[in-house]
Design an enzyme around this catalytic site. Structure first.
Site, mmCIF file in Angstrom:
data_model
loop_
_atom_site.group_PDB
_atom_site.id
_atom_site.type_symbol
_atom_site.label_atom_id
_atom_site.label_comp_id
_atom_site.label_asym_id
_atom_site.label_seq_id
_atom_site.Cartn_x
_atom_site.Cartn_y
_atom_site.Cartn_z
ATOM 1 N N GLY A 10 0.089 9.223 9.076
ATOM 2 C CA GLY A 10 -0.340 10.106 7.993
ATOM 3 C C GLY A 10 -1.561 10.937 8.352
ATOM 4 O O GLY A 10 -2.012 10.979 9.503
ATOM 5 N N ASP A 31 3.908 1.477 11.198
ATOM 6 C CA ASP A 31 4.288 2.640 10.387
ATOM 7 C C ASP A 31 5.808 2.734 10.321
ATOM 8 O O ASP A 31 6.500 2.389 11.286
ATOM 9 C CB ASP A 31 3.703 3.926 11.004
ATOM 10 C CG ASP A 31 3.596 5.046 9.984
ATOM 11 O OD1 ASP A 31 4.639 5.438 9.421
ATOM 12 O OD2 ASP A 31 2.482 5.526 9.751
ATOM 13 N N ASP A 49 8.495 -1.617 7.821
ATOM 14 C CA ASP A 49 8.371 -1.231 6.412
ATOM 15 C C ASP A 49 7.353 -2.139 5.740
ATOM 16 O O ASP A 49 7.566 -3.357 5.642
ATOM 17 C CB ASP A 49 9.750 -1.350 5.748
ATOM 18 C CG ASP A 49 9.767 -0.771 4.348
ATOM 19 O OD1 ASP A 49 8.711 -0.776 3.677
ATOM 20 O OD2 ASP A 49 10.842 -0.319 3.915
ATOM 21 N N ILE A 50 6.287 -1.538 5.254
ATOM 22 C CA ILE A 50 5.184 -2.301 4.663
ATOM 23 C C ILE A 50 5.611 -3.047 3.387
ATOM 24 O O ILE A 50 4.964 -4.001 2.968
ATOM 25 C CB ILE A 50 4.003 -1.349 4.380
ATOM 26 C CG1 ILE A 50 2.701 -2.119 4.205
ATOM 27 C CG2 ILE A 50 4.235 -0.493 3.134
ATOM 28 C CD1 ILE A 50 1.616 -1.664 5.064
ATOM 29 N N TYR A 138 -0.279 6.762 -8.597
ATOM 30 C CA TYR A 138 -1.111 6.615 -7.394
ATOM 31 C C TYR A 138 -2.474 6.011 -7.755
ATOM 32 O O TYR A 138 -2.921 5.042 -7.135
ATOM 33 C CB TYR A 138 -1.272 7.998 -6.768
ATOM 34 C CG TYR A 138 -2.283 8.107 -5.651
ATOM 35 C CD1 TYR A 138 -2.107 7.431 -4.454
ATOM 36 C CD2 TYR A 138 -3.397 8.946 -5.785
ATOM 37 C CE1 TYR A 138 -3.032 7.572 -3.419
ATOM 38 C CE2 TYR A 138 -4.314 9.092 -4.761
ATOM 39 C CZ TYR A 138 -4.130 8.396 -3.580
ATOM 40 O OH TYR A 138 -5.043 8.542 -2.573
ATOM 41 N N LYS A 142 -4.158 2.310 -6.754
ATOM 42 C CA LYS A 142 -5.382 2.222 -5.949
ATOM 43 C C LYS A 142 -6.432 1.358 -6.656
ATOM 44 O O LYS A 142 -7.167 0.612 -6.007
ATOM 45 C CB LYS A 142 -5.923 3.620 -5.651
ATOM 46 C CG LYS A 142 -5.089 4.373 -4.623
ATOM 47 C CD LYS A 142 -5.196 3.740 -3.229
ATOM 48 C CE LYS A 142 -4.435 4.507 -2.178
ATOM 49 N NZ LYS A 142 -4.618 3.977 -0.811
HETATM 50 N N1 SER Z 1 -5.811 13.476 -1.824
HETATM 51 C C1 SER Z 1 -5.314 12.550 -2.787
HETATM 52 C C2 SER Z 1 -4.232 13.135 -3.584
HETATM 53 O O1 SER Z 1 -4.298 14.324 -3.850
HETATM 54 C C3 SER Z 1 -6.404 12.079 -3.691
HETATM 55 O O2 SER Z 1 -6.891 10.888 -3.198
HETATM 56 O O3 SER Z 1 -3.351 12.452 -3.983
#
Ligand code: SER
Length: 316
Positions: A10, A31, A49-50, A138, A142
């Site tokens: 990434g 990865d 695969d994680i 997301y 986190k």
């Molecule tokens: N760069 C990230 C996103 O846009 C933010 O942590 O998802």
């Protein structure tokens, strides 16, 4: 030192691998993606695969790293398109990493959190210790990763550390984040001569240039534990508006045309994030200091983007 990096194909990992090799680390990558042509010699690249605990356990058992930098994640924009996949990768994948670290006595796990851990309505600049009420899949994964890391530290003695990254900018391929408009201004601006941003010109969120971001990870990872009063730190660098980023590109590429056509869904995500972070704890406890402001970043970045666009092994 032997280091395992998850998700190294990434945006962060691509720039991090050569730096780790330069400082003499032994680097193993886990990865889903195949080894890219740009991966430096000397890196051991293992595919897997994680989301499958047995695959994560096998790689950690066989390679026995001292530290894991856990970068594998689905970012915010992709996460809103495929929330079930974001859950699997970010929640199950992160738990699998902590569990493998516990089973095979990994000393330290480093976690990359984000400005997306925060939700709307907070006083600016946003400090470390505020209620975390993210609005994206997301972001919520986190926040869970932060708390899970603290659980593994308190319960099993794993040295857990992490940073809340701003939007990251580098000469790379955007990874499905909502902050990617900044990177697109440089990459698309240089490739196509134009870019239509999916946000308003007034949009303002924290950003950081990748060399600062990687240095932050390495400095926190190496900091004496007794200096650290928390596990996860806000880190900050710059908070330009989208218009200011466009102006920085235009100052170096006078013919570029950057326009704004806000996409309501992505704009709502950007509006829910902090405009600026208070990173005074990081600055006090492990001497964090960013180096690149908007102009220094743009000057350093644009030749690298030009080189990237000319590299036939990379599809941009
Ligand atoms: N760069 C990230 C996103 O846009 C933010 O942590 O998802």
């Amino acid at each position: 030192m032997k280091i395992l990096i998850t998700g190294a194909a990434g945006q962060i990992g691509t720039d991090m691998l050569p730096l780790l090799l330069d400082r003499g680390d032994e680097v193993v990558v886990f990865d889903l993606a195949p080894r890219p042509a740009t991966c430096p010699d000397g890196v051991v690249w293992l595919r897997g695969d994680i989301t499958y605990p047995e695959e994560v356990n096998t790689v950690v058992e066989q390679t026995r790293p001292e530290r894991i930098f856990h970068l594998a994640a689905i970012l915010s924009a992709t996460g809103e398109s495929i929330p079930h996949r974001a859950w699997r990768v970010n929640m199950d994948g992160t738990r699998n990493v902590f569990e493998a670290a516990r089973l095979f006595a990994v000393t330290q796990v480093f976690f990359t959190s984000t400005i997306a851990a925060f939700g709307p309505g907070l006083a600016q600049p946003v400090g470390d210790d505020v209620p975390l009420r993210p609005t994206t899949m997301y972001g919520l994964t986190k926040v869970a990763g932060e708390r899970l890391g603290e659980y593994y530290e308190n319960t099993f003695g794993i040295d857990f550390r992490g940073v809340r990254f701003p939007g990251l900018i580098n000469a790379g391929i955007p990874g499905g984040g909502t902050s990617d408009y900044a990177l697109f201004m440089y990459v698309n601006g240089m490739r196509d001569g134009r870019y239509e941003a999916f946000c308003t010109p007034e949009t303002k969120i924290p950003f950081m240039y990748m060399p600062d971001a990687i240095r932050a990870m390495l400095e926190l990872s190496d900091a004496p534990k007794e200096n650290l009063k928390r596990s996860v730190y806000n880190i900050a660098a710059i908070s330009p508006s989208a218009q200011e980023i466009a102006d920085a590109v235009k100052a170096r590429l006078p013919d570029v045309v950057i326009t704004f056509a806000p996409d309501p869904r992505r704009q709502a995500i950007l509006d829910s994030w902090p405009q600026a972070l208070d990173d005074s704890n990081a600055r006090a406890e492990w001497n964090w200091a960013h180096e690149f402001d908007l102009d220094a970043m743009s000057d350093d970045l644009m030749p690298k983007v030009r080189a990237l666009l000319g590299d036939p092994t990379i599809r941009v």
